[in-house]
Design an enzyme around this catalytic site. Structure first.
Site, PDB file in Angstrom:
ATOM      1  N   HIS A  34       0.842  -1.214   0.000  1.00  0.00           N
ATOM      2  CA  HIS A  34       0.000   0.000   0.000  1.00  0.00           C
ATOM      3  C   HIS A  34       0.873   1.258   0.000  1.00  0.00           C
ATOM      4  CE1 HIS A  34      -2.782  -2.971   2.047  1.00  0.00           C
ATOM      5  NE2 HIS A  34      -3.558  -2.499   1.091  1.00  0.00           N
ATOM      6  N   GLY A 144      -2.617  -2.120  -7.184  1.00  0.00           N
ATOM      7  CA  GLY A 144      -1.432  -2.972  -7.114  1.00  0.00           C
ATOM      8  C   GLY A 144      -1.480  -4.092  -8.148  1.00  0.00           C
ATOM      9  N   GLN A 145      -0.311  -4.404  -8.699  1.00  0.00           N
ATOM     10  CA  GLN A 145      -0.186  -5.471  -9.702  1.00  0.00           C
ATOM     11  C   GLN A 145      -0.589  -6.836  -9.143  1.00  0.00           C
ATOM     12  OE1 GLN A 145       3.845  -6.134 -11.086  1.00  0.00           O
ATOM     13  NE2 GLN A 145       3.311  -8.201 -11.710  1.00  0.00           N
ATOM     14  N   GLN A 150      -8.057  -8.021 -10.855  1.00  0.00           N
ATOM     15  CA  GLN A 150      -8.808  -6.850 -10.350  1.00  0.00           C
ATOM     16  C   GLN A 150      -8.482  -5.606 -11.178  1.00  0.00           C
ATOM     17  OE1 GLN A 150      -9.682  -5.783  -6.098  1.00  0.00           O
ATOM     18  NE2 GLN A 150      -7.859  -4.519  -6.313  1.00  0.00           N
ATOM     19  N   SER A 182       0.755  -9.220   1.260  1.00  0.00           N
ATOM     20  CA  SER A 182      -0.701  -9.288   1.254  1.00  0.00           C
ATOM     21  C   SER A 182      -1.173  -9.127   2.690  1.00  0.00           C
ATOM     22  CB  SER A 182      -1.153 -10.654   0.719  1.00  0.00           C
ATOM     23  OG  SER A 182      -2.493 -10.903   1.090  1.00  0.00           O
TER      24      SER A 182
HETATM   25  O1  PAF Z   1      -7.719  -4.364  -3.486  1.00  0.00           O
HETATM   26  C1  PAF Z   1      -8.441  -4.016  -2.534  1.00  0.00           C
HETATM   27  O2  PAF Z   1      -7.979  -3.744  -1.432  1.00  0.00           O
HETATM   28  C2  PAF Z   1      -9.955  -3.962  -2.738  1.00  0.00           C
HETATM   29  O3  PAF Z   1     -10.388  -4.932  -3.628  1.00  0.00           O
HETATM   30  C3  PAF Z   1     -10.457  -2.574  -3.166  1.00  0.00           C
HETATM   31  C4  PAF Z   1      -9.896  -2.168  -4.517  1.00  0.00           C
HETATM   32  C5  PAF Z   1     -10.059  -1.535  -2.112  1.00  0.00           C
HETATM   33  C6  PAF Z   1     -11.988  -2.579  -3.274  1.00  0.00           C
HETATM   34  O4  PAF Z   1     -12.586  -2.912  -2.063  1.00  0.00           O
END
Ligand code: PAF
Length: 286
Positions: A34, A144-145, A150, A182
């Site tokens: 993050h 993130g990759q 997603q 993660s």
């Molecule tokens: O990757 C995540 O943490 C979640 O899927 C997100 C993009 C914040 C959506 O809830």
């Protein structure tokens, strides 16, 4: 740093921010992955918004939702240190008020891989991300990759619904032994954590075979599968070689390519991938 709990509070605070505004959507339990997103945003945007919401609708397994690590005080302190200007940390009722009924179906791009393993997951992601984009109105959003599918689902949605936001995909951050960071890693015992390195070891083997000119998608995927299956604590979900942008099957492993793997270890679902091809993720090297 302003912390907004309501849509009205967010709207008022957002109106005071000079643009361009970058948003980093999160479910908290912040780690270096993050922080890499926040750094990438700080480099490009004048104002930085982060969202903090554990989105129940993207968890197909209620026990996974219940077990998801939560430490709001630590997350808010970390956002402040990272230079975030505004955090949106709504309650479930604020995001999904009485009568809420709309769901975004991401279509074929969200149907298999993680979509098959976790039915309904990407509808939950697409719906909440569309809401978060509408509420925060960013110029850019940072993803993130590690959650490659997603990124593709959100990219498809942004194009299909003409949402005015550019996506920036930031490379996966890894521990020194290669394990992709993660929020779920904290749920692994030391033995399970050691087994979890098989995902990266398998991907590394596949990349090195690809570097040696192996172009068979099945042969590359097999290298990943065999490595993960060799771990007694790991149960393989899938190992697949796909077109990096469409996630369709490919006959020949030419870029743009993603090699994606999923496994379950001690009840914890883990995913990882490598992408091969130019410009798929941003280069954040100094
Ligand atoms: O990757 C995540 O943490 C979640 O899927 C997100 C993009 C914040 C959506 O809830």
């Amino acid at each position: 740093m302003i912390v907004a709990r309501t849509r009205t509070g967010l709207c008022e605070a957002r109106a005071t921010l000079p643009g361009p505004v970058g948003v980093v959507p999160t479910m908290g339990a912040l780690h270096d992955g993050h922080f890499a997103l926040l750094r990438a945003a700080r480099r490009r945007d004048r104002s930085l918004v982060a969202t903090l919401f554990v989105n129940r609708t993207q968890f197909n397994d209620p026990s996974d939702y219940a077990a998801y690590p939560r430490d709001e005080a630590a997350d808010l302190a970390a956002f402040e240190t990272a230079g975030v200007d505004l955090v949106f940390a709504p309650s479930v009722e604020e995001m999904y008020p009485e009568g809420f009924g709309t769901r975004i179906d991401p279509g074929p791009i969200g149907a298999d891989l993680e979509g098959a393993r976790r039915p309904g997951h990407f509808a939950g992601v697409a719906t909440v991300v569309a809401k978060l984009f509408n509420l925060t109105r960013p110029s850019r959003a940072y993803l993130g990759q590690k959650d490659w599918q997603q990124t593709r689902v959100i990219d498809r949605m942004v194009r299909d619904l003409n949402l005015p936001v550019d996506l920036v995909i930031v490379p996966t951050v890894r521990d020194p032994d290669g394990l992709a960071l993660s929020s779920r890693n904290v749920r692994l015992s030391p033995e399970q954590r050691q087994s979890a390195t098989a995902l990266w070891r398998g991907l590394e083997l596949a990349v090195s075979a690809w570097d040696d000119d192996e172009r068979s998608p099945e042969a590359l995927a097999d290298l990943v599968r065999i490595t993960v299956k060799a771990e007694p604590l790991a149960s393989i979900g899938y190992a697949e070689v796909r077109h990096a942008l469409t996630l369709e099957h490919v006959a020949v492993a030419d870029p743009p390519l993603v090699i994606a793997v999923a496994a379950e270890i001690g009840g914890v679902g883990l995913i990882d991938n490598v992408v091969l091809g130019e410009g798929l993720v941003v280069d954040e090297s100094p």
